[in-house]
Design a protein around this motif. Structure first.
Motif, short mmCIF file in Angstrom:
data_model
loop_
_atom_site.label_atom_id
_atom_site.label_comp_id
_atom_site.label_asym_id
_atom_site.label_seq_id
_atom_site.Cartn_x
_atom_site.Cartn_y
_atom_site.Cartn_z
N TYR A 72 32.08 16.41 -29.96
CA TYR A 72 32.79 16.44 -28.72
C TYR A 72 33.07 15.07 -28.28
CZ TYR A 72 28.12 16.03 -27.07
OH TYR A 72 26.58 15.52 -26.88
N CYS A 73 34.00 15.21 -27.29
CA CYS A 73 34.45 13.56 -26.64
C CYS A 73 33.29 13.28 -25.45
CB CYS A 73 36.00 13.60 -26.17
SG CYS A 73 36.20 14.76 -24.60
N GLY A 74 32.95 14.20 -24.72
CA GLY A 74 32.02 13.71 -23.82
C GLY A 74 32.66 13.66 -22.35
N GLU A 75 34.17 13.48 -22.45
CA GLU A 75 34.87 13.30 -21.13
C GLU A 75 35.73 14.08 -20.58
OE1 GLU A 75 36.38 9.38 -22.57
OE2 GLU A 75 34.59 8.65 -22.80
N CYS A 76 36.18 15.01 -21.55
CA CYS A 76 37.49 16.16 -21.05
C CYS A 76 36.84 16.95 -19.89
CB CYS A 76 37.92 16.67 -22.24
SG CYS A 76 36.69 18.01 -22.88
N GLY A 77 37.67 17.72 -19.48
CA GLY A 77 37.30 18.70 -18.46
C GLY A 77 36.23 19.89 -18.96
N SER A 78 36.20 20.17 -20.33
CA SER A 78 34.93 20.79 -20.56
C SER A 78 33.60 20.27 -20.77
CB SER A 78 35.39 21.65 -22.16
OG SER A 78 36.46 22.67 -22.08
N CYS A 79 33.75 19.12 -21.49
CA CYS A 79 32.42 18.34 -21.63
C CYS A 79 31.97 17.85 -20.39
CB CYS A 79 32.88 17.14 -22.48
SG CYS A 79 33.03 17.56 -24.18
N ARG A 80 32.58 17.47 -19.34
CA ARG A 80 31.98 17.07 -18.24
C ARG A 80 31.46 18.33 -17.56
NH1 ARG A 80 37.01 14.43 -16.87
NH2 ARG A 80 37.50 16.17 -15.52
N GLN A 101 33.58 23.76 -26.07
CA GLN A 101 34.81 24.18 -25.64
C GLN A 101 35.62 22.55 -25.47
OE1 GLN A 101 36.32 26.82 -25.78
NE2 GLN A 101 34.74 28.28 -26.55
N CYS A 102 35.25 21.59 -26.12
CA CYS A 102 35.57 20.32 -25.73
C CYS A 102 37.46 20.50 -26.16
CB CYS A 102 35.07 19.14 -27.03
SG CYS A 102 35.97 17.66 -26.66
N LEU A 103 37.86 19.73 -25.33
CA LEU A 103 39.37 19.55 -25.42
C LEU A 103 40.07 18.60 -26.45
CD1 LEU A 103 40.14 20.39 -21.71
CD2 LEU A 103 40.24 21.83 -23.24
N ALA A 104 39.21 17.59 -26.79
CA ALA A 104 39.53 16.55 -27.58
C ALA A 104 38.50 16.04 -28.61
CB ALA A 104 39.75 15.23 -26.66
N LYS A 105 38.06 17.22 -29.07
CA LYS A 105 37.09 16.89 -30.20
C LYS A 105 37.32 16.09 -31.37
CE LYS A 105 37.24 21.56 -32.58
NZ LYS A 105 36.71 22.72 -32.78
#
Ligand SMILES: [Zn+2]
Ligand SMILES: [Zn+2]
Length: 339
Positions: free
Chosen positions: A87-95, A101-105
């Motif tokens: 997961y990216c850790g920065e998108c709306g889901s990760c935050r 549900q990461c939007l940019a995994k």
């Protein structure tokens, strides 16, 4: 550091697995190179087993940090498990903590990038979860689909139904067994869990964990299911989902955990009048791992019983044959180091 290349299993499709030399990558910034210790076989490996894969499969992995890239804080020699989604850790889901549900995994480990059946795997530090050296590396794989996915599904049901008094699980395969064990851990040893499957072996095994079992190949048995507050479908089969929906109490919740077929919902009769809900549940949030690690430490013997077979990676073909026979719990492939 290991040699520049090492033998890793290559899934050719139609159940054929050969060993091929693969390059051993160097960890870049934020990355860790893991020396794998164990990888549990999952029902979702079927696609690569039958269809082939250009990457090394395996997504229920435990390993040890062999080399840590620049900017990482995890020390070399640290054992841990790999979270499937990079997961990216920065998108709306990760935050918000919804790392499942990461939007940019960046990857699904073992599906889009090399996974845990090989000797080495490159991961980001962020999707590596350290466990103590007191945790057996084979048992550590239970933190992933068995405990993680099941625990998340229970938490999804609890959102709508905080007063759960009975559970039905469709399917007594590895995920169904995980749901059964996690329900016992969450709600207590005497908590009623009903479970169904077509495999007599799986039903016998589930009953050894205290479940009331139902033969899914018998229409009478399924029609006679007692009503439960929550039903989990781990089969992905439409008839199983329909039967699970039909066997809910008022305010009951059906949680679909197994990917697969459809479900027909008569909105008025199935949902509105009885105030039932149908939910999906996908993997789990990274932040759920510390609690599950504590549960694993406290209930080691119970969770270890979910694992029925261990095979060295040189016997990976036999491991899959055993897993696909329908007469196993979790089957774990080990790398033959320190097991
Ligand atoms: Zn899995
Ligand atoms: Zn994200």
């Amino acid at each position: 550091m290991p040699d520049k290349s090492a033998l890793a299993p290559r899934f050719l499709g139609e159940g054929k697995i050969v060993f091929e030399e693969r390059g051993v990558p160097l960890p870049g910034p934020g990355e860790l190179l893991l020396e794998e210790q164990a990888n549990a076989i999952c029902g979702s490996d079927r696609g690569q087993y039958f269809g082939g894969s250009v990457v090394t499969p395996g997504h229920e992995t435990s390993g040890v940090v062999l080399a840590a890239g620049p900017g990482t804080t995890v020390r070399e020699g640290t054992p841990g498990v790999v979270f499937l989604m990079d997961y990216c850790g920065e998108c709306g889901s990760c935050r918000l903590g919804f790392t499942n549900q990461c939007l940019a995994k960046r990857a699904d480990m073992g599906f889009t990038h090399d996974g845990g059946y090989g000797p080495y795997e490159l991961v980001h530090e962020t999707n590596f979860f350290p466990v103590g050296s007191d945790v057996d590396p084979v048992e550590a794989t239970m933190l992933l689909d068995v405990m993680g996915t099941s625990g998340h599904a229970i938490s999804r049901a609890s959102l709508l139904r905080p007063d759960i008094e009975s559970v039905y699980v469709a399917g007594a395969g590895p995920i169904g067994l995980g749901l059964l064990v996690m329900c016992k851990l969450h709600f207590g040893a005497d908590f009623p869990v009903r479970i169904s499957d077509v495999s007599p072996w799986r039903l016998r095994y589930a009953s050894s964990f205290g479940a009331q079992t139902f033969d899914a190949s018998s229409p009478d048995a399924i029609a006679g299911l007692p009503s439960s507050d929550v039903a989990f479908d781990s089969t992905g089969k439409r008839p199983a989902r329909q039967a699970a929906l039909a066997a809910l109490t008022k305010r009951g919740v059906l949680v679909c955990v197994g990917h697969g077929e459809t479900l027909e919902v008569a909105v008025s009769d199935d949902l509105i009048a009885p105030e039932r809900a149908v939910l999906g549940s996908e993997y789990f949030r990274f932040a759920e791992m510390p609690h599950n690690l504590q549960l694993l430490r406290e209930n080691r013997d119970l969770l270890a019983r979910v694992i029925t077979h261990r095979f060295d990676v040189s016997q990976i073909a036999a491991a899959f044959t055993t897993f696909l026979s329908g007469e196993s719990g979790k089957v774990v492939v080990t790398q033959g180091r320190g097991q």
